[in-house]
Design a protein around this motif. Structure first.
Motif, PDB file in Angstrom:
ATOM      1  N   VAL A  50       3.211 -10.192   8.787  1.00 23.45           N
ATOM      2  CA  VAL A  50       3.716 -10.163   7.418  1.00 23.45           C
ATOM      3  C   VAL A  50       4.822  -9.312   6.854  1.00 23.45           C
ATOM      4  O   VAL A  50       5.799  -9.682   6.442  1.00 23.45           O
ATOM      5  CB  VAL A  50       2.472 -10.119   6.466  1.00 23.45           C
ATOM      6  N   LEU A  51       4.543  -7.882   7.302  1.00 24.55           N
ATOM      7  CA  LEU A  51       5.525  -7.060   6.581  1.00 24.55           C
ATOM      8  C   LEU A  51       6.825  -7.262   7.107  1.00 24.55           C
ATOM      9  O   LEU A  51       7.802  -7.112   6.300  1.00 24.55           O
ATOM     10  CB  LEU A  51       5.284  -5.767   7.095  1.00 24.55           C
ATOM     11  N   HIS A  52       7.171  -7.871   8.071  1.00 23.34           N
ATOM     12  CA  HIS A  52       8.688  -8.196   8.708  1.00 23.34           C
ATOM     13  C   HIS A  52       9.096  -9.351   8.084  1.00 23.34           C
ATOM     14  O   HIS A  52      10.365  -9.501   8.092  1.00 23.34           O
ATOM     15  CB  HIS A  52       8.589  -8.295  10.019  1.00 23.34           C
ATOM     16  N   HIS A  53       8.536 -10.065   7.064  1.00 23.56           N
ATOM     17  CA  HIS A  53       8.943 -11.170   6.436  1.00 23.56           C
ATOM     18  C   HIS A  53       9.002 -10.828   4.874  1.00 23.56           C
ATOM     19  O   HIS A  53       9.389 -11.484   4.032  1.00 23.56           O
ATOM     20  CB  HIS A  53       8.050 -12.567   6.511  1.00 23.56           C
ATOM     21  N   THR A  54       8.845  -9.482   4.539  1.00 22.05           N
ATOM     22  CA  THR A  54       9.267  -8.842   3.391  1.00 22.05           C
ATOM     23  C   THR A  54      10.582  -8.731   2.978  1.00 22.05           C
ATOM     24  O   THR A  54      11.304  -8.330   3.868  1.00 22.05           O
ATOM     25  CB  THR A  54       8.125  -7.784   2.766  1.00 22.05           C
ATOM     26  N   ARG A  55      10.910  -8.164   1.740  1.00 21.43           N
ATOM     27  CA  ARG A  55      12.012  -7.765   1.314  1.00 21.43           C
ATOM     28  C   ARG A  55      12.575  -6.421   1.908  1.00 21.43           C
ATOM     29  O   ARG A  55      13.480  -6.078   2.032  1.00 21.43           O
ATOM     30  CB  ARG A  55      12.584  -7.919  -0.085  1.00 21.43           C
ATOM     31  N   ASP A  56      11.668  -5.643   2.380  1.00 18.73           N
ATOM     32  CA  ASP A  56      11.553  -4.228   2.475  1.00 18.73           C
ATOM     33  C   ASP A  56      10.418  -3.758   3.810  1.00 18.73           C
ATOM     34  O   ASP A  56       9.520  -3.687   3.120  1.00 18.73           O
ATOM     35  CB  ASP A  56      11.992  -3.258   1.463  1.00 18.73           C
ATOM     36  N   CYS A  57      10.534  -4.220   4.803  1.00 19.73           N
ATOM     37  CA  CYS A  57       9.476  -3.785   5.634  1.00 19.73           C
ATOM     38  C   CYS A  57       8.813  -2.363   5.629  1.00 19.73           C
ATOM     39  O   CYS A  57       7.529  -2.122   5.568  1.00 19.73           O
ATOM     40  CB  CYS A  57       9.562  -4.101   7.061  1.00 19.73           C
ATOM     41  N   ARG A  58       9.901  -1.357   5.397  1.00 15.86           N
ATOM     42  CA  ARG A  58       9.366  -0.036   5.476  1.00 15.86           C
ATOM     43  C   ARG A  58       8.598   0.209   4.093  1.00 15.86           C
ATOM     44  O   ARG A  58       7.300   0.832   4.159  1.00 15.86           O
ATOM     45  CB  ARG A  58      10.433   1.040   5.452  1.00 15.86           C
ATOM     46  N   ALA A  59       9.025  -0.359   2.972  1.00 12.92           N
ATOM     47  CA  ALA A  59       8.269  -0.197   1.824  1.00 12.92           C
ATOM     48  C   ALA A  59       7.052  -0.962   1.683  1.00 12.92           C
ATOM     49  O   ALA A  59       6.017  -0.352   1.126  1.00 12.92           O
ATOM     50  CB  ALA A  59       9.219  -0.713   0.401  1.00 12.92           C
ATOM     51  N   ALA A  60       6.877  -2.143   2.374  1.00 13.63           N
ATOM     52  CA  ALA A  60       5.663  -2.717   2.263  1.00 13.63           C
ATOM     53  C   ALA A  60       4.688  -2.027   3.289  1.00 13.63           C
ATOM     54  O   ALA A  60       3.620  -2.066   3.136  1.00 13.63           O
ATOM     55  CB  ALA A  60       6.029  -4.133   3.105  1.00 13.63           C
ATOM     56  N   PHE A  61       5.264  -1.513   4.361  1.00 16.19           N
ATOM     57  CA  PHE A  61       4.304  -0.541   5.235  1.00 16.19           C
ATOM     58  C   PHE A  61       3.716   0.589   4.150  1.00 16.19           C
ATOM     59  O   PHE A  61       2.522   0.821   4.522  1.00 16.19           O
ATOM     60  CB  PHE A  61       5.112  -0.245   6.232  1.00 16.19           C
ATOM     61  N   ALA A  62       4.607   1.087   3.733  1.00 14.57           N
ATOM     62  CA  ALA A  62       4.061   2.162   2.664  1.00 14.57           C
ATOM     63  C   ALA A  62       3.036   1.848   1.816  1.00 14.57           C
ATOM     64  O   ALA A  62       1.854   2.538   1.384  1.00 14.57           O
ATOM     65  CB  ALA A  62       5.062   3.200   2.097  1.00 14.57           C
ATOM     66  N   HIS A  63       3.113   0.718   1.130  1.00  9.81           N
ATOM     67  CA  HIS A  63       2.507   0.018   0.121  1.00  9.81           C
ATOM     68  C   HIS A  63       1.060  -0.295   0.568  1.00  9.81           C
ATOM     69  O   HIS A  63       0.012  -0.110   0.175  1.00  9.81           O
ATOM     70  CB  HIS A  63       2.954  -1.083  -0.519  1.00  9.81           C
ATOM     71  N   THR A  91      16.278 -12.638  -3.616  1.00  9.30           N
ATOM     72  CA  THR A  91      16.651 -13.852  -2.744  1.00  9.30           C
ATOM     73  C   THR A  91      15.625 -13.976  -1.588  1.00  9.30           C
ATOM     74  O   THR A  91      15.241 -15.061  -1.453  1.00  9.30           O
ATOM     75  CB  THR A  91      17.991 -13.709  -2.418  1.00  9.30           C
ATOM     76  N   VAL A  92      15.364 -12.980  -1.010  1.00  6.37           N
ATOM     77  CA  VAL A  92      14.423 -12.719   0.158  1.00  6.37           C
ATOM     78  C   VAL A  92      12.964 -13.538  -0.462  1.00  6.37           C
ATOM     79  O   VAL A  92      12.349 -14.279   0.277  1.00  6.37           O
ATOM     80  CB  VAL A  92      14.246 -11.497   0.539  1.00  6.37           C
ATOM     81  N   THR A  93      12.340 -12.553  -1.411  1.00  6.19           N
ATOM     82  CA  THR A  93      11.235 -13.110  -1.984  1.00  6.19           C
ATOM     83  C   THR A  93      11.176 -14.658  -2.217  1.00  6.19           C
ATOM     84  O   THR A  93      10.112 -15.377  -1.793  1.00  6.19           O
ATOM     85  CB  THR A  93      10.914 -12.374  -3.106  1.00  6.19           C
ATOM     86  N   HIS A  94      12.076 -15.131  -3.112  1.00  2.18           N
ATOM     87  CA  HIS A  94      12.064 -16.402  -3.315  1.00  2.18           C
ATOM     88  C   HIS A  94      12.059 -17.467  -2.174  1.00  2.18           C
ATOM     89  O   HIS A  94      11.416 -18.598  -1.976  1.00  2.18           O
ATOM     90  CB  HIS A  94      13.020 -16.681  -4.496  1.00  2.18           C
ATOM     91  N   ALA A  95      12.824 -16.995  -1.125  1.00  7.53           N
ATOM     92  CA  ALA A  95      13.308 -17.974  -0.072  1.00  7.53           C
ATOM     93  C   ALA A  95      11.940 -17.776   0.769  1.00  7.53           C
ATOM     94  O   ALA A  95      11.505 -19.208   1.206  1.00  7.53           O
ATOM     95  CB  ALA A  95      14.160 -17.249   0.691  1.00  7.53           C
ATOM     96  N   VAL A  96      11.302 -16.942   0.795  1.00  5.75           N
ATOM     97  CA  VAL A  96       9.972 -16.805   1.714  1.00  5.75           C
ATOM     98  C   VAL A  96       8.995 -17.472   0.876  1.00  5.75           C
ATOM     99  O   VAL A  96       8.163 -18.402   1.846  1.00  5.75           O
ATOM    100  CB  VAL A  96       9.428 -15.148   2.018  1.00  5.75           C
ATOM    101  N   ARG A  97       8.611 -17.413  -0.167  1.00  5.15           N
ATOM    102  CA  ARG A  97       7.689 -18.025  -1.001  1.00  5.15           C
ATOM    103  C   ARG A  97       7.990 -19.448  -0.817  1.00  5.15           C
ATOM    104  O   ARG A  97       7.011 -20.389  -0.533  1.00  5.15           O
ATOM    105  CB  ARG A  97       7.895 -17.462  -2.484  1.00  5.15           C
ATOM    106  N   ASP A  98       9.027 -19.953  -1.054  1.00  3.15           N
ATOM    107  CA  ASP A  98       9.420 -21.479  -0.902  1.00  3.15           C
ATOM    108  C   ASP A  98       9.307 -22.121   0.454  1.00  3.15           C
ATOM    109  O   ASP A  98       8.677 -23.060   0.664  1.00  3.15           O
ATOM    110  CB  ASP A  98      11.080 -21.676  -1.361  1.00  3.15           C
ATOM    111  N   PHE A  99       9.513 -21.300   1.538  1.00  9.21           N
ATOM    112  CA  PHE A  99       9.285 -21.672   2.821  1.00  9.21           C
ATOM    113  C   PHE A  99       7.947 -21.894   3.343  1.00  9.21           C
ATOM    114  O   PHE A  99       7.212 -22.789   3.774  1.00  9.21           O
ATOM    115  CB  PHE A  99       9.766 -20.488   3.772  1.00  9.21           C
ATOM    116  N   TYR A 100       6.877 -20.896   2.541  1.00  6.04           N
ATOM    117  CA  TYR A 100       5.581 -21.026   2.886  1.00  6.04           C
ATOM    118  C   TYR A 100       4.908 -22.080   1.899  1.00  6.04           C
ATOM    119  O   TYR A 100       3.932 -22.738   2.263  1.00  6.04           O
ATOM    120  CB  TYR A 100       4.839 -19.671   2.818  1.00  6.04           C
ATOM    121  N   ARG A 101       5.546 -22.466   1.050  1.00  8.23           N
ATOM    122  CA  ARG A 101       4.869 -23.520  -0.027  1.00  8.23           C
ATOM    123  C   ARG A 101       4.819 -24.770   0.749  1.00  8.23           C
ATOM    124  O   ARG A 101       4.083 -25.700   0.361  1.00  8.23           O
ATOM    125  CB  ARG A 101       5.807 -23.416  -1.373  1.00  8.23           C
ATOM    126  N   ASP A 102       6.231 -25.014   1.224  1.00  3.02           N
ATOM    127  CA  ASP A 102       6.295 -26.246   1.947  1.00  3.02           C
ATOM    128  C   ASP A 102       5.151 -26.451   3.261  1.00  3.02           C
ATOM    129  O   ASP A 102       4.478 -27.530   3.232  1.00  3.02           O
ATOM    130  CB  ASP A 102       7.571 -26.319   2.913  1.00  3.02           C
TER     131      ASP A 102
END
Length: 282
Positions: free
Chosen positions: A128-141, A6-17
């Motif tokens: 960017v990372l604070h807008h992902t579904r999991d900031c900690r995991a995004a940081f590690a990635h 849900t987070v990923t799709h909402a953020v993607r749609d938000f930036y698509r606009d």
């Protein structure tokens, strides 16, 4: 929001606009890059001046201001990743206008799905990372792509500094509506002259469907876990970072500063901090 998809799709749609940091015209965006906004981050600016930094990965490049700046002003070879097609189209347009197309490779990919056989001298992810579904995991990635001896530069919303900003602007939005909140935002973020650019910042700062806030103390633990050492941070204006307890205490004062700047002085203080870290050579 908590559900990952849900987070990923909402953020993607938000930036698509409307992507973040988006001008009404690509020429205006190119002019902004030509003024070198990387200089706003003095520790990153100094690092990019070093010859040892040759390859850069930017995760969440958006409309390309940082990636094109790193190529244009510092001659770096940049891989720039984002999941918004409209943002990447603008980034490529700006790159063509600046003559950086041979230096920047733009990749359309979700941050978590991006893979590379190569490591990089510098990995960058700003806001960017604070807008992902999991900031900690995004940081590690992001950290996994840092080469031995390489650097990681990350910008995140700050727990203490962010709360007054959100309370002020979301309060105006709730009481008076979006346009009233936008007009207040424009009055404090006066350096954003193009209305489309202003609107893209306002949406990102005030209307975003998902964000998390973090502390230097928290991120310092992440660095420890990822085998990275803190070099500098905006929390203390890029000064010495040897006294960890003092720095962690210092960041708590950012809430009072944020109230003063946003409410009392009507100046732009969104509650944001950066860290620059280095991986050991080994």
């Amino acid at each position: 929001m908590t559900d990952a998809s849900t987070v990923t799709h909402a953020v993607r749609d938000f930036y698509r606009d409307m992507p973040f940091n988006y001008y009404s015209d690509a020429g205006l965006a190119a002019d902004s890059v030509a003024r070198n906004p990387i200089a706003d981050y003095p520790d990153l600016d100094a690092l990019l001046e070093e010859d040892e930094i040759e390859t850069v990965l930017e995760l969440g490049c958006g409309a390309g201001w940082a990636s094109n700046s790193m190529a244009k002003h510092y001659g770096k070879s940049v891989t720039a990743v984002d999941f918004t097609a409209a943002a990447l189209a603008r980034a490529r347009d700006v790159s063509g206008r600046l003559g950086t197309t041979d230096q920047v490779r733009f990749v359309e990919s979700d941050l978590f799905e991006f893979q590379s056989p190569d490591s990089f001298d510098l990995v960058v992810s700003v806001g960017v990372l604070h807008h992902t579904r999991d900031c900690r995991a995004a940081f590690a990635h992001a950290a996994q792509f840092v080469a031995p001896g390489g650097f990681l530069f990350v910008g995140l919303y700050h727990l203490f500094g962010r709360r007054p900003f959100l309370e002020l602007f979301q309060g105006i939005h709730a009481r008076e509506g979006e346009e009233a909140a936008f007009e207040r935002f424009r009055s404090c973020a006066s350096t954003l002259s193009d209305e489309t650019h202003q609107r893209s910042w306002f949406r990102d700062q005030v209307l975003h469907p998902h964000e998390t806030q973090h502390t230097l103390a928290e991120v310092w633990n992440w660095l420890d876990e990822e085998g990275l050492s803190l070099v500098s941070t905006s929390i203390n204006q890029y000064q010495d970072v040897d006294d960890r307890p003092a720095l962690e205490e210092l960041e708590k004062r950012c809430e009072a500063i944020s109230w003063q700047r946003n409410r009392d002085e009507n100046s732009y203080y969104p509650g944001f901090f950066t860290i620059l870290a280095q991986r050991d050579e080994a």
